[in-house]
Motif scaffolding. Structure first.
Motif, PDB file in Angstrom:
ATOM      1  N   VAL A 149      -6.925   5.882  -1.613  1.00 21.13           N
ATOM      2  CA  VAL A 149      -5.538   6.328  -1.506  1.00 21.13           C
ATOM      3  C   VAL A 149      -5.495   7.741  -0.932  1.00 21.13           C
ATOM      4  O   VAL A 149      -6.240   8.615  -1.369  1.00 21.13           O
ATOM      5  CB  VAL A 149      -4.866   6.309  -2.896  1.00 21.13           C
ATOM      6  N   ARG A 150      -4.604   7.949   0.041  1.00 22.13           N
ATOM      7  CA  ARG A 150      -4.475   9.263   0.660  1.00 22.13           C
ATOM      8  C   ARG A 150      -3.080   9.839   0.429  1.00 22.13           C
ATOM      9  O   ARG A 150      -2.170   9.142   0.000  1.00 22.13           O
ATOM     10  CB  ARG A 150      -4.774   9.195   2.161  1.00 22.13           C
ATOM     11  N   VAL A 169      -4.807  13.289   7.408  1.00 20.31           N
ATOM     12  CA  VAL A 169      -5.399  13.808   6.172  1.00 20.31           C
ATOM     13  C   VAL A 169      -6.609  12.953   5.795  1.00 20.31           C
ATOM     14  O   VAL A 169      -6.871  11.916   6.395  1.00 20.31           O
ATOM     15  CB  VAL A 169      -4.370  13.817   5.027  1.00 20.31           C
ATOM     16  N   ASP A 170      -7.331  13.383   4.765  1.00 20.62           N
ATOM     17  CA  ASP A 170      -8.506  12.641   4.304  1.00 20.62           C
ATOM     18  C   ASP A 170      -8.184  11.171   4.066  1.00 20.62           C
ATOM     19  O   ASP A 170      -7.149  10.840   3.479  1.00 20.62           O
ATOM     20  CB  ASP A 170      -9.020  13.224   2.983  1.00 20.62           C
ATOM     21  N   HIS A 171      -9.100  10.290   4.475  1.00 19.86           N
ATOM     22  CA  HIS A 171      -8.981   8.848   4.246  1.00 19.86           C
ATOM     23  C   HIS A 171      -8.644   8.550   2.792  1.00 19.86           C
ATOM     24  O   HIS A 171      -7.836   7.663   2.501  1.00 19.86           O
ATOM     25  CB  HIS A 171     -10.294   8.170   4.635  1.00 19.86           C
ATOM     26  N   HIS A 172      -9.249   9.250   1.870  1.00 13.41           N
ATOM     27  CA  HIS A 172      -8.839   9.127   0.468  1.00 13.41           C
ATOM     28  C   HIS A 172      -8.978  10.452  -0.264  1.00 13.41           C
ATOM     29  O   HIS A 172      -9.954  11.165  -0.118  1.00 13.41           O
ATOM     30  CB  HIS A 172      -9.573   8.005  -0.283  1.00 13.41           C
ATOM     31  N   GLY A 219       0.783  -1.231   0.000  1.00 19.28           N
ATOM     32  CA  GLY A 219       0.000   0.000   0.000  1.00 19.28           C
ATOM     33  C   GLY A 219       0.810   1.273   0.000  1.00 19.28           C
ATOM     34  O   GLY A 219       0.251   2.364   0.132  1.00 19.28           O
ATOM     35  N   ARG A 220       2.127   1.183  -0.199  1.00 21.37           N
ATOM     36  CA  ARG A 220       2.964   2.376  -0.277  1.00 21.37           C
ATOM     37  C   ARG A 220       4.270   2.036  -0.969  1.00 21.37           C
ATOM     38  O   ARG A 220       4.651   0.864  -1.069  1.00 21.37           O
ATOM     39  CB  ARG A 220       3.215   2.986   1.097  1.00 21.37           C
ATOM     40  N   SER A 221       4.946   3.067  -1.450  1.00 17.44           N
ATOM     41  CA  SER A 221       6.222   2.894  -2.130  1.00 17.44           C
ATOM     42  C   SER A 221       7.357   3.159  -1.145  1.00 17.44           C
ATOM     43  O   SER A 221       7.267   4.056  -0.301  1.00 17.44           O
ATOM     44  CB  SER A 221       6.325   3.871  -3.306  1.00 17.44           C
ATOM     45  N   VAL A 252      -2.021   3.862   0.580  1.00 19.25           N
ATOM     46  CA  VAL A 252      -3.349   3.251   0.542  1.00 19.25           C
ATOM     47  C   VAL A 252      -3.952   3.189   1.945  1.00 19.25           C
ATOM     48  O   VAL A 252      -3.292   2.762   2.896  1.00 19.25           O
ATOM     49  CB  VAL A 252      -3.284   1.840  -0.067  1.00 19.25           C
ATOM     50  N   SER A 253      -5.212   3.600   2.060  1.00 19.17           N
ATOM     51  CA  SER A 253      -5.963   3.476   3.303  1.00 19.17           C
ATOM     52  C   SER A 253      -6.723   2.162   3.370  1.00 19.17           C
ATOM     53  O   SER A 253      -6.760   1.516   4.415  1.00 19.17           O
ATOM     54  CB  SER A 253      -6.949   4.639   3.452  1.00 19.17           C
TER      55      SER A 253
END
Length: 381
Positions: free
Chosen positions: A232-233, A241-244, A31-33, A213-214
């Motif tokens: 994705v946030r 921050v916003d969930h997505h 879910g992330r780089s 990714v949330s």
């Protein structure tokens, strides 16, 4: 199709614990780089073309946007919060979505991105001035990363109503009369995009723009093939921050599904919805509360059939929350509210939709018959 884990202490519901505490199974997408090129700070605005700017402005005002700038060929829309505009609509032969623009955390990110991608930093005609780098995601969708020279100043807010809760009486000798007026937009929240190359497109946004990714959704019986939707946030570290900011899902189409705009509270959503109804606009789905993101929502169609959402009270996540995993289903889209509509799901058959499906099945992408059947099953479950 089960949406729950066994919980003897509380009654089971179809929507319990959908943000999985266990997260990914071994070997699943993190879910992330590890080493993104940059980390964008937010979604800046969305870009459209429409043939009738006057009609677009009438709907924009009715939906609750303010006008940041208007020329013969461009319409810039904004919310009440200080910052960048929410949307630009340029005059074109046909009405279409062009792409999203993301806000760079700092000006130097544009140079870093341009060097890594072979792009050029160019001036843009945003109100107040700014610069951008133009990219293409793996779906072929134009994506800008922008840095604005000046912020738009804040505008007057639509004040939230004072509420009484049980014995907590904050309002006495006064009535509740939310004004019948447009739901005043505060800001752009997120955009949802459809893609035939979901995995490649998701990785591009994580690797290039540093998003995380949330929540992942997967098809029943196909989790081993990987997710088919991601919320994705932006990654602002310990700042929640916003969930997505972006949601991507696999499908036969490419591009815009809907965009979402924050308003003050539930009464702003409800009264603003009545205002839109009285003016003859089409509600697509609502009012309800989502699961992934938890937002109160209300979806509408503009005169060009683009879907826009009023939302309030969304989840906020910091960088240390790992992705949740849940099955994809129509019933899993909301905790409460009216049944999801075929219009919202895009499930109404049409010659254009059938051509889109056939083109996708013949193409070099991730949509094969098993995936298509799984999506159809999810949207009816």
């Amino acid at each position: 199709m089960s949406h729950t884990r066994v919980n003897k202490a509380a009654p089971q519901t179809p929507h319990q614990d959908l943000h999985s505490e266990e997260g990914a199974l071994r070997g699943e997408h993190p879910g992330r780089s590890r080493h993104p090129l940059i980390k964008v700070a937010d979604l800046a605005w969305l870009e459209f073309e429409k043939h009738d700017l006057d009609q677009a402005e009438v709907f924009a005002r009715d939906f609750g946007f303010a006008i940041a700038a208007r020329t013969e060929d461009e319409l810039w829309l904004r919310g009440t919060f200080a910052g960048s505009p929410c949307m630009v609509i340029r005059r074109g032969r046909a009405s279409r979505f062009i792409g999203p623009a993301f806000r760079a955390a700092e000006r130097a990110d544009l140079d870093r991105l341009a060097r890594a991608t072979g792009s050029t930093v160019r001036d843009i005609g945003v109100p107040g001035g700014g610069q951008s780098v133009a990219l293409l995601d793996p779906s072929g969708l134009p994506v800008r990363v922008v840095h604005c020279a000046e912020q738009l100043p804040a505008l007057p807010e639509q004040e939230p109503l004072i509420l009484n809760f049980g014995t907590d009486h904050r309002r006495t000798n006064a009535t509740q009369r939310p004004p019948r007026e447009p739901s005043r937009i505060q800001r752009l929240g997120h955009v949802v995009l459809e893609t035939r190359v979901f995995a490649r497109t998701l990785d591009w946004y994580l690797d290039t723009l540093g998003m995380i990714v949330s929540d992942f959704l997967f098809l029943d019986g196909q989790r081993g093939r990987g997710p088919t939707m991601a919320f994705v946030r932006c990654d602002q570290g310990s700042v929640a921050v916003d969930h997505h900011t972006l949601a991507l899902h696999l499908g036969p189409g490419t591009g815009y599904v809907h965009s979402a705009y924050q308003v003050t509270d539930l009464d702003a959503i409800g009264a603003g919805g009545e205002y839109l109804t009285e003016r003859g606009y089409q509600r697509s789905w609502g009012i309800g509360r989502h699961i992934q993101g938890s937002q109160l929502f209300d979806y509408w169609r503009d005169p060009d059939h683009f879907m826009l959402e009023h939302f309030a009270d969304g989840d906020l996540f910091s960088c240390d929350l790992e992705p949740g995993w849940a099955p994809m289903s129509a019933s899993g889209l909301a905790q409460w509210g009216p049944p999801v509509t075929r219009d919202f799901l895009g499930a109404s058959p049409s010659p254009a939709k059938l051509r889109e499906v056939m083109t996708a099945l013949r193409g070099d992408n991730e949509l094969d018959p098993a995936r298509l059947l799984g999506l159809m099953k999810a949207m009816s479950s």
